[in-house]
Design a protein around this motif. Structure first.
Motif, short mmCIF file in Angstrom:
data_model
loop_
_atom_site.label_atom_id
_atom_site.label_comp_id
_atom_site.label_asym_id
_atom_site.label_seq_id
_atom_site.Cartn_x
_atom_site.Cartn_y
_atom_site.Cartn_z
N ASN A 81 -29.15 -23.44 -30.90
CA ASN A 81 -29.62 -22.08 -30.71
C ASN A 81 -30.48 -22.02 -29.45
O ASN A 81 -31.05 -23.03 -29.03
CB ASN A 81 -30.43 -21.63 -31.93
N GLY A 85 -33.41 -24.52 -28.20
CA GLY A 85 -33.35 -25.79 -28.92
C GLY A 85 -33.53 -26.98 -27.99
O GLY A 85 -33.11 -26.94 -26.83
N ARG A 128 -20.65 -21.31 -35.76
CA ARG A 128 -21.03 -20.03 -36.37
C ARG A 128 -22.14 -20.23 -37.39
O ARG A 128 -23.09 -19.42 -37.46
CB ARG A 128 -19.80 -19.39 -37.03
N VAL A 177 -24.47 -22.62 -37.47
CA VAL A 177 -25.73 -22.90 -36.79
C VAL A 177 -26.32 -21.61 -36.22
O VAL A 177 -27.53 -21.37 -36.29
CB VAL A 177 -25.52 -23.95 -35.68
N ALA A 178 -25.45 -20.76 -35.67
CA ALA A 178 -25.93 -19.48 -35.12
C ALA A 178 -26.51 -18.60 -36.20
O ALA A 178 -27.56 -17.96 -36.01
CB ALA A 178 -24.78 -18.77 -34.41
N GLY A 208 -29.95 -19.98 -37.31
CA GLY A 208 -31.02 -19.80 -36.34
C GLY A 208 -32.04 -20.92 -36.34
O GLY A 208 -33.15 -20.76 -35.83
N ASP A 209 -31.67 -22.07 -36.88
CA ASP A 209 -32.59 -23.20 -37.03
C ASP A 209 -32.51 -24.10 -35.80
O ASP A 209 -31.44 -24.61 -35.45
CB ASP A 209 -32.21 -23.98 -38.28
N LEU A 210 -33.64 -24.33 -35.13
CA LEU A 210 -33.67 -25.17 -33.94
C LEU A 210 -33.57 -26.67 -34.27
O LEU A 210 -33.43 -27.49 -33.37
CB LEU A 210 -34.94 -24.91 -33.14
N TYR A 228 -20.41 -17.46 -30.22
CA TYR A 228 -21.48 -17.37 -31.22
C TYR A 228 -22.88 -17.44 -30.62
O TYR A 228 -23.86 -17.57 -31.35
CB TYR A 228 -21.28 -18.47 -32.27
N LEU A 264 -24.50 -19.62 -28.62
CA LEU A 264 -25.24 -20.87 -28.61
C LEU A 264 -25.32 -21.43 -27.19
O LEU A 264 -24.54 -21.04 -26.30
CB LEU A 264 -24.57 -21.90 -29.53
N GLU A 265 -26.23 -22.36 -26.99
CA GLU A 265 -26.38 -23.02 -25.71
C GLU A 265 -25.78 -24.43 -25.77
O GLU A 265 -25.87 -25.10 -26.80
CB GLU A 265 -27.86 -23.12 -25.31
#
Length: 406
Positions: free
Chosen positions: A217, A220, A261, A263-264, A267-269, A283, A285-286
């Motif tokens: 996210n 992160g 999807r 992980v997005a 929203g948990d780093l 989704y 994310l980085e």
């Protein structure tokens, strides 16, 4: 060997002995020539009476009769092997004769519908997973390469391989894209189990380059990661990288894009995903660390499957599935059919036949087209030696990405 020949072997140097062997070989060749003429007559009689090429009882009787003559010989095992090769050659010759006679009306060639590219554009396509999965990407690239118009939102998705296969069988969709083999992690056994079903066939093949990235996210950091989520095959394909982080908890998901999807949504780093660049974009994310796959040449071979076989004029690859009778040398005899008919085998693997403990299904890919007489002859022979045999498909082999036209 006669006494004169034995004395010649004792008196002559190596070249002299070889000359004696050459003389015997010429006699053997003449006898084999006579034998093969008779074998041809046998093939004609079998064709007239509808008798299969392979007669295991007759072959066993021949071997048993000759074994009695050389049982006490120090080279009995070698003589048995040579006799089996003569029998295998005779069997192959019969299959070639019958294959040529049946070439115009052979069941596998003419029961398969000719590939219709125009009708292909009006079908419903599906993939396993969610948008951004490698199956989704393979299907998209295949449709683009075939210039088949489509809307990404109208491509059907199914949560599992089995769900997608069932949808094809039941007529919900026409075709589906499934992975069968990865260049690093090997075969996808669940998909091969599905391909053994009589109602599923391979229509096309597509090779997709695979690049895995560590996704997080926004914001992160590597030091904060405690767990990583991905498909089991993706985790396996990134094992070298993951070994550098032994404290991470490895979690599995149905596919790589689904892990992105998840992980997005979380929203948990502290949780990362292993997935593609396309999944990261979809989704939000980085890419924290790109290209973490163990093999930089990582590829996955996908197949487009459908309900009915489709024969391609340009097909150059055949996929077979078979089971064997429980007897010594059964697999060797089947594989020798390809050798005798000069057919290159490019893939083979086995997996348990779940209906019978300790029995196996074999999956083989060979080069060739059902228009070729040597291919028909080999299949005629293989069919006579197997317990069950399915032609999964005859289709164009997938091109490596670097060789595709731009």
């Amino acid at each position: 060997m006669s006494q004169v020949q034995e004395e010649g072997c004792q008196q002559h140097p190596l070249e002299g002995v070889r000359q004696l062997i050459d003389g015997l070989d010429q006699q053997i060749i003449k006898l084999l020539h006579q034998r093969m003429k008779l074998v041809g007559e046998v093939a004609s009689i079998k064709e007239e009476r509808g008798i299969p090429v392979c007669d295991l009882e007759r072959e066993a009787q021949i071997l048993e009769r000759y074994e009695k003559e050389f049982r006490d010989s120090s080279w009995a095992a070698e003589l048995r092997y040579m006799m089996k090769q003569i029998i295998a050659g005779s069997r192959a010759y019969q299959s070639r004769i019958l294959g040529q006679k049946r070439e115009e009306g052979w069941k596998w060639q003419r029961s398969s519908d000719s590939f219709d590219a125009q009708a292909f554009q009006k079908r419903q396509f599906a993939y396993q997973g969610v948008q951004g999965s490698f199956g989704y990407q393979a299907l998209q690239r295949f449709l683009q390469a075939r210039v088949i118009p489509y809307e990404p939102t109208k491509l059907q998705s199914y949560p599992t391989f089995a769900d997608l296969a069932a949808a094809i069988v039941q007529g919900e969709v026409d075709y589906g894209m499934l992975p069968v083999e990865n260049s690093y992690a090997g075969t996808v056994q669940e998909v091969y189990e599905l391909l053994a079903q009589p109602s599923l066939h391979i229509i096309e093949e597509w090779i997709l380059p695979i690049s895995h990235h560590l996704l997080v996210n926004p914001g992160g950091e590597l030091a904060a990661i405690e767990a990583v989520i991905s498909h089991p095959q993706a985790l396996q394909q990134c094992d070298h990288f993951l070994q550098e982080h032994p404290h991470w908890n490895r979690l599995t998901s149905s596919n790589t894009a689904a892990s992105a999807r998840k992980v997005a949504v979380m929203g948990d780093l502290h949780v990362a995903a292993i997935a593609s660049e396309e999944a990261a974009s979809i989704y939000g994310l980085e890419i924290l660390i790109p290209h973490i796959e163990s093999n930089v040449g990582n590829r996955t071979r996908f197949v487009l499957i459908g309900r009915e076989p489709s024969w391609h004029a340009e097909a150059n690859k055949l996929s077979l599935c078979f089971t064997l009778p429980d007897r010594t040398g059964a697999l060797v005899e089947v594989l020798s059919a390809f050798l005798v008919h000069q057919i290159n085998m490019v893939h083979i693997h086995s997996q348990p036949a779940k209906t019978t403990p300790w029995h196996y299904q074999f999956f083989v890919d060979i080069e060739g087209n059902l228009q070729q007489s040597n291919v028909l002859a080999a299949l005629e022979l293989v069919e006579s030696m197997t317990h069950t045999l399915k032609l999964i498909g005859n289709y164009p082999a997938g091109e490596e990405p670097s060789s595709r036209r731009r």
